[in-house]
Every structure is written in C-alpha cells, then in structure tokens.
Design a protein around this motif. Structure first.
Motif, PDB file in Angstrom:
ATOM      1  N   LEU A  80       8.655  -5.174  11.105  1.00  0.00           N
ATOM      2  CA  LEU A  80       8.173  -4.213   9.835  1.00  0.00           C
ATOM      3  C   LEU A  80       9.231  -3.917   9.043  1.00  0.00           C
ATOM      4  O   LEU A  80      10.231  -3.359   9.466  1.00  0.00           O
ATOM      5  CB  LEU A  80       7.422  -3.029  10.671  1.00  0.00           C
ATOM      6  CG  LEU A  80       6.707  -2.134   9.692  1.00  0.00           C
ATOM      7  CD1 LEU A  80       5.482  -3.224   9.084  1.00  0.00           C
ATOM      8  CD2 LEU A  80       6.277  -1.049  10.158  1.00  0.00           C
ATOM      9  N   TYR A 105      -2.710   2.053  14.331  1.00  0.00           N
ATOM     10  CA  TYR A 105      -1.511   2.767  13.517  1.00  0.00           C
ATOM     11  C   TYR A 105      -1.988   3.204  12.100  1.00  0.00           C
ATOM     12  O   TYR A 105      -2.977   2.500  11.596  1.00  0.00           O
ATOM     13  CB  TYR A 105      -0.346   1.971  13.402  1.00  0.00           C
ATOM     14  CG  TYR A 105       0.301   1.674  14.826  1.00  0.00           C
ATOM     15  CD1 TYR A 105       1.178   2.481  15.462  1.00  0.00           C
ATOM     16  CD2 TYR A 105       0.122   0.371  15.580  1.00  0.00           C
ATOM     17  CE1 TYR A 105       1.729   2.494  16.575  1.00  0.00           C
ATOM     18  CE2 TYR A 105       0.806   0.377  16.681  1.00  0.00           C
ATOM     19  CZ  TYR A 105       1.346   1.094  17.163  1.00  0.00           C
ATOM     20  OH  TYR A 105       2.304   0.969  18.360  1.00  0.00           O
ATOM     21  N   THR A 106      -1.498   3.940  11.524  1.00  0.00           N
ATOM     22  CA  THR A 106      -1.468   4.621  10.180  1.00  0.00           C
ATOM     23  C   THR A 106      -0.848   3.973   9.295  1.00  0.00           C
ATOM     24  O   THR A 106       0.574   4.136   9.582  1.00  0.00           O
ATOM     25  CB  THR A 106      -1.456   5.978  10.183  1.00  0.00           C
ATOM     26  OG1 THR A 106      -2.426   7.004  11.057  1.00  0.00           O
ATOM     27  CG2 THR A 106      -1.679   6.680   8.573  1.00  0.00           C
ATOM     28  N   TRP A 107      -1.231   3.471   8.208  1.00  0.00           N
ATOM     29  CA  TRP A 107      -0.482   2.455   7.383  1.00  0.00           C
ATOM     30  C   TRP A 107      -0.441   2.848   5.744  1.00  0.00           C
ATOM     31  O   TRP A 107      -0.540   2.302   5.140  1.00  0.00           O
ATOM     32  CB  TRP A 107      -1.011   0.888   7.482  1.00  0.00           C
ATOM     33  CG  TRP A 107      -0.892   0.340   8.676  1.00  0.00           C
ATOM     34  CD1 TRP A 107      -1.794  -0.091   9.609  1.00  0.00           C
ATOM     35  CD2 TRP A 107       0.389  -0.114   9.388  1.00  0.00           C
ATOM     36  NE1 TRP A 107      -1.456  -0.381  10.835  1.00  0.00           N
ATOM     37  CE2 TRP A 107      -0.153  -0.539  10.775  1.00  0.00           C
ATOM     38  CE3 TRP A 107       1.821  -0.108   9.024  1.00  0.00           C
ATOM     39  CZ2 TRP A 107       0.643  -0.976  11.693  1.00  0.00           C
ATOM     40  CZ3 TRP A 107       2.607  -0.428  10.086  1.00  0.00           C
ATOM     41  CH2 TRP A 107       2.000  -0.963  11.373  1.00  0.00           C
ATOM     42  N   VAL A 110       2.712   1.971   3.424  1.00  0.00           N
ATOM     43  CA  VAL A 110       3.323   0.436   3.647  1.00  0.00           C
ATOM     44  C   VAL A 110       3.275  -0.403   2.327  1.00  0.00           C
ATOM     45  O   VAL A 110       3.909  -1.258   1.999  1.00  0.00           O
ATOM     46  CB  VAL A 110       2.908  -0.417   4.960  1.00  0.00           C
ATOM     47  CG1 VAL A 110       3.357   0.505   6.215  1.00  0.00           C
ATOM     48  CG2 VAL A 110       1.430  -0.594   4.755  1.00  0.00           C
ATOM     49  N   CYS A 137       1.753  -6.712   5.576  1.00  0.00           N
ATOM     50  CA  CYS A 137       2.186  -5.116   5.614  1.00  0.00           C
ATOM     51  C   CYS A 137       1.445  -4.642   4.408  1.00  0.00           C
ATOM     52  O   CYS A 137       0.889  -3.451   4.473  1.00  0.00           O
ATOM     53  CB  CYS A 137       3.555  -5.053   5.402  1.00  0.00           C
ATOM     54  SG  CYS A 137       4.387  -3.647   5.194  1.00  0.00           S
ATOM     55  N   ALA A 140      -2.136  -3.150   4.293  1.00  0.00           N
ATOM     56  CA  ALA A 140      -2.309  -2.265   5.723  1.00  0.00           C
ATOM     57  C   ALA A 140      -2.745  -2.782   6.739  1.00  0.00           C
ATOM     58  O   ALA A 140      -3.518  -2.508   7.494  1.00  0.00           O
ATOM     59  CB  ALA A 140      -3.220  -1.209   5.061  1.00  0.00           C
TER      60      ALA A 140
END
Length: 347
Positions: A80, A105-107, A110, A137, A140
């Motif tokens: 990442l 996960y919280t994105w 990004v 990425c 999200a």
C-alpha cells in the motif's frame, strides 16, 4: 579443435520454503536475471525480507484456509502506498474472499495517495473457465471490471518463456495445485563469448529473445566485440551466431501440491501436474500410522506423498506442511517420505 563448451544448466527459478516444513505453507520462487518473483500460497510471510515481497508479480493461492491466506494482510500492508500491481490467483469463490478482506478496512483517505497500488484477482471456476476483477487503491479497493475469461491448457500464465499450470484437487473444497515451467532454457556459453572476442551485455538478452520468438535466421544481431581496451558493435546473422553460442535445452519445472486427500483421481492429477519436475514441493502432513486421520482431514501422509513423487518422476522432492503433532519428530516423516520415494511405497 576439441569442444570445450559447457552445457551446465544454470537454474532460472530459485524456489524455497518460506517457513520450513512445519510452518504455514508458502514457497517463494525468485527469478534469475529478473527483478521478479512469484509466491505459491500466502501463509505467514512476515519472515520474508520486504525487498523480496516487493519483487512479487504473481501470487498463487491454493485455497483460503487460514494457514494458506493469513499473509494477505501483510502483503497489502507492505504494498500500500507504492505504485505496484500484483496478480492473485485462487479457486472458485476467491474473488469474494479477497473482496471481503479488503472491505474490512476503512479507505476514506486513499483517494489522495500519489500511487495507485492494485490487485488483479482471478478465480478458477473450472479447468476451462475463470473469472477476473481488479481492486485499486484510488477507488477504495472496490471490485471493478469483472469478467469471465477462457482458460486454455490449464494455464493461468502463458508468457514468452514461462507458463503456470494448475489442477483442481479435492480437499473437501476445491484446492489448486500449481506448476511453474520454463518453456526452453537458453544457456550462453561464456567460453565461446571469449573465443569470439565478444563482450556480455544487453544484446545477449536480445539474442535470446530472437530465438524464443522464432525470428528468421537472417535477423541481424548487434553484438559487442572487444577491440583492445574498447568495445565496438559487430553485426551477425542470427543463424550464424546462435548455434555456436547458445545451447537450447528443456526448461526448468517447479511443482507445488498441498492439501489434498489421497484417492486415485487426486493422485493422478498430482502426478500429471508434477511429471518430470526438477523440484517438487508436496505436503506430507501425517505419518502412515495416522492414515485414517489424514483421510478424515483430507490430507496426504508422508508415504502417500513420496509415492506420488516417485510416480511423477520428479528429481528433487521436498515434503512440507508437517502436522504439529510431529514437532520434534520431523526426521521420522522425512524418512517415511524418502523411503516411499525410493521404493514406490513398499513397506
């Protein structure tokens, strides 16, 4: 003049167990001459140096039992924020499993990253059909571009000089086994370079590429020739230079089998996949005294694994994925495996 050319093959693939025979399954295969590696299974990979993980182009996951997929989060964590892309392959249902991992996960931040790390994920539906989607990425890690694709000759990768093939095994769930194969091995004789007054360089790679792509014998090859202390370009015909400089032989093969119950249909698939492999990594979870337990858990015994390796005619077999019940007794499983490999399983 005597022929002093060496035909010793320098392996292109350098495979190694990541966690030894007792730890989570994972075999890392480094590529000679390339900044590239592939991984069979994603068990605990935290012992791998970061630089090695960042070389990965492709990861082949047999199935998503935890000890084979635990390392996904560590792979994601290291990649990442980097401008990389990794291809992942797994059995039916694998797209959903990767999607669920990523959606945990919280994105929300990004989208502003300067890099756009991505996974291209493929799942094997049947021997002739797969499904593929991407996760990026910058979006999200939403599932994008999902499509089905045909699979020919059970190949997940089919590149200029390498292929990765698979079979589907029975582990009370579909489980993939893999074989990485170099289609042809091209070995340049260093002593002939010296005799011809040639210097190594990128032109040697171009020469190999011309041979692999079947270019005409009149194709010009621009080589580097030593002229005293300097180098100058010399032009040869491919058909003139290659026969005296390059030895073409059968390529290297690395096979990987884990998590499969022993029955003849499964065994036949493993034998066909691994046939003639130079290096063969195969699970040997239990000793023969626990063969009923092995059957209940859909695993191989050391004796069964050694017999399969012998039937496949492999050169260097490596047993792994030993059960924790054999901690401190690993040599006993090794002996059982080697005996079966040498004798065909006779007690």
């Amino acid at each position: 003049m005597p022929d002093c050319r060496s035909t010793t093959v320098k392996p292109v693939f350098h495979p190694a167990l990541v966690n030894g025979p007792c730890g989570d399954p994972a075999v890392y295969v480094d590529f000679l001459f390339e900044k590239r590696a592939v991984l069979f299974d994603l068990g605990d990979i935290r012992t791998l140096p970061v630089r090695k993980i960042l070389r990965l182009s492709d990861v082949f996951v047999s199935h998503a039992h935890m000890d084979h997929f635990f390392g996904f989060d560590w792979l994601l964590r290291l990649c990442l924020g980097r401008d990389l892309g990794i291809r992942l392959f797994g059995p039916a249902g694998f797209l959903d499993q990767v999607e669920h991992k990523l959606s945990a996960y919280t994105w929300n931040l990004v989208g502003g990253y300067s890099t756009d790390f991505s996974f291209e994920v493929s799942e094997v539906l049947t021997e002739t059909l797969g499904r593929r989607a991407s996760f990026r990425c910058h979006t999200a890690f939403r599932r994008e571009g999902e499509t089905e694709f045909p699979i020919e000759n059970r190949r997940l990768l089919d590149e200029l000089n390498l292929a990765v093939e698979f079979v589907i095994l029975d582990h009370a769930t579909p489980c993939l086994a893999f074989a990485l194969r170099e289609k042809r091995h091209l070995n340049v004789w260093k002593n002939r370079l010296v005799e011809l007054g040639l210097a190594p360089g990128s032109w040697v790679r171009d020469l190999k590429h011309a041979l692999l792509t079947g270019q005409h014998e009149d194709t010009p090859v621009r080589a580097l020739m030593r002229d005293g202390a300097r180098l100058r370009e010399a032009v040869y015909r491919l058909g003139e230079l290659a026969p005296s400089l390059v030895h073409v032989s059968e390529g290297q093969k690395v096979a990987y089998v884990t998590d499969a119950v022993y029955h003849e249909a499964n065994a036949a698939r493993m034998v066909a996949l691994a046939a003639g492999a130079d290096q063969f990594f195969i699970e040997a979870v239990f000793g023969d005294e626990l063969n009923e337990r092995a059957a209940r858990k859909y695993h191989l015994t050391a004796r069964q694994a050694g017999t399969i390796a012998r039937r496949a005619g492999v050169k260097f077999p490596t047993p792994f994925h030993f059960s924790p019940v054999y901690q401190g007794q690993e040599e006993a499983l090794e002996r059982e495996f080697r005996h079966a490999f040498l004798t065909g399983g006779r007690k």
